[in-house]
Design a protein around this motif. Structure first.
Motif, PDB file in Angstrom:
ATOM      1  N   GLN A   1      13.518 -42.655 -17.769  1.00  0.00           N
ATOM      2  CA  GLN A   1      12.285 -42.447 -18.526  1.00  0.00           C
ATOM      3  C   GLN A   1      12.569 -42.369 -20.016  1.00  0.00           C
ATOM      4  O   GLN A   1      11.844 -42.951 -20.834  1.00  0.00           O
ATOM      5  N   SER A   2      13.625 -41.664 -20.371  1.00  0.00           N
ATOM      6  CA  SER A   2      13.979 -41.548 -21.787  1.00  0.00           C
ATOM      7  C   SER A   2      14.358 -42.903 -22.367  1.00  0.00           C
ATOM      8  O   SER A   2      14.018 -43.215 -23.524  1.00  0.00           O
TER       9      SER A   2
ATOM     10  N   GLN B   1      13.160 -45.739 -21.691  1.00  0.00           N
ATOM     11  CA  GLN B   1      11.972 -46.531 -22.008  1.00  0.00           C
ATOM     12  C   GLN B   1      11.478 -46.258 -23.424  1.00  0.00           C
ATOM     13  O   GLN B   1      10.869 -47.121 -24.053  1.00  0.00           O
TER      14      GLN B   1
END
Length: 287
Positions: free
Chosen positions: A184-185, A187
């Protein structure tokens, strides 16, 4: 012809799994369950752990047998890593790097790569990092057999050995969550991460509540088991509570209940999301 595509959250994510035994393969299994494409690498003779559990741990994976000590095997392994989003291993610190799979060097070439190491003991633990970190060794070193059970103390069962792979179970869950958060980071930042989740640290994270000692704890916060242990110590009584009598001292979220079919059901529910929500609501912090 109608084509349908998976809508699982990790569809399109490529994982290379060098893991053996439980923790590494378990993380890759969880990522595969979430839709990732996983290539699991075994030695030429097959898995290092000859267990029926491998059928579950290696589900949803393509299994490739490679000899990392040969030039050809190493070249093929590095080619797989070059296409991966995530690379997983769970050997002693530095062991895979000595074979030519160096996570630090790989991330220098590809900063977007996410690497995950799950050693028995932390790479900066100079005293224990070279130990062969089987489940029993990690549990014994971390006090799981002696210091992490009020039931054991009251029943006089100390040390109390368990065959459950607790350290791998906790580590695989923490590691899988860490990898997903790193994805997620990435992205947002475009950068990967180098993650280490030692088995010993994970089992302490999961079970340390059994061993925490807080000075001047108000009596209203003590459990019935803690009160009974203290009473017996003060009065010089033996720790010989029977299993049946122990049931009356257990907390509602840590006890066995008789089901209609005559079998017992053990509930472990100390951290339900509703508990945290109600606490935050009382503190006026939930919103």
């Amino acid at each position: 012809m109608t084509r349908s595509f998976s809508n699982l959250p990790l569809t399109g994510v490529k994982v290379v799994d060098f893991g053996q035994y439980i923790a590494g393969p378990a993380v890759a299994m969880l990522l595969g369950d979430l839709g990732a494409t996983v290539v699991h690498i075994d030695p030429p003779a097959g898995a290092m752990w000859d267990s029926p559990a491998n059928a579950t741990l290696n589900r949803n994976k393509v299994i490739v047998n490679l000899d990392l000590k040969s030039d050809d095997g190493l070249e093929k392994a590095l080619a797989l890593c070059a296409e991966a989003d995530i690379v997983i291993e769970n050997f002693r610190p530095g062991k895979l790097a000595k074979l030519g799979i160096d996570f630090a060097a790989m991330r220098q070439d590809r900063p977007e790569l996410i690497t995950l190491s799950i050693p028995g003991f932390a790479s900066n633990d100079e005293q224990r990092r070279e130990l062969r970190a089987f489940e029993s060794i990690v549990s014994a070193t971390s006090g799981v057999f002696t210091d992490m059970g009020l039931n054991r103390v009251l029943m006089g069962l100390n040390p109390s050995f368990s065959p459950l792979p607790l350290s791998s179970a906790y580590a695989s869950q923490i590691a899988a969550s860490s990898v997903v958060l790193a994805l997620q980071s990435r992205q947002v930042t475009g950068l990967g991460d180098q993650i280490e989740v030692p088995l010993a640290a994970a089992v302490m994270e999961g079970l340390c509540y059994n061993s925490i000692k807080i000075n001047d704890m108000p009596a209203r916060y003590l459990t019935q088991r803690e009160i009974e242990i203290e009473r017996r110590r003060i009065e010089g009584l033996p720790m010989n509570v029977s299993y049946e009598d122990l049931q009356e001292l257990l907390d509602p979220f840590f006890r066995s209940y008789m089901c209609k079919d005559g079998r017992m059901f053990y509930v472990v529910c100390p951290s339900h999301k509703h508990h945290a929500r109600r606490c935050l609501e009382v503190l006026n912090l939930y919103d």
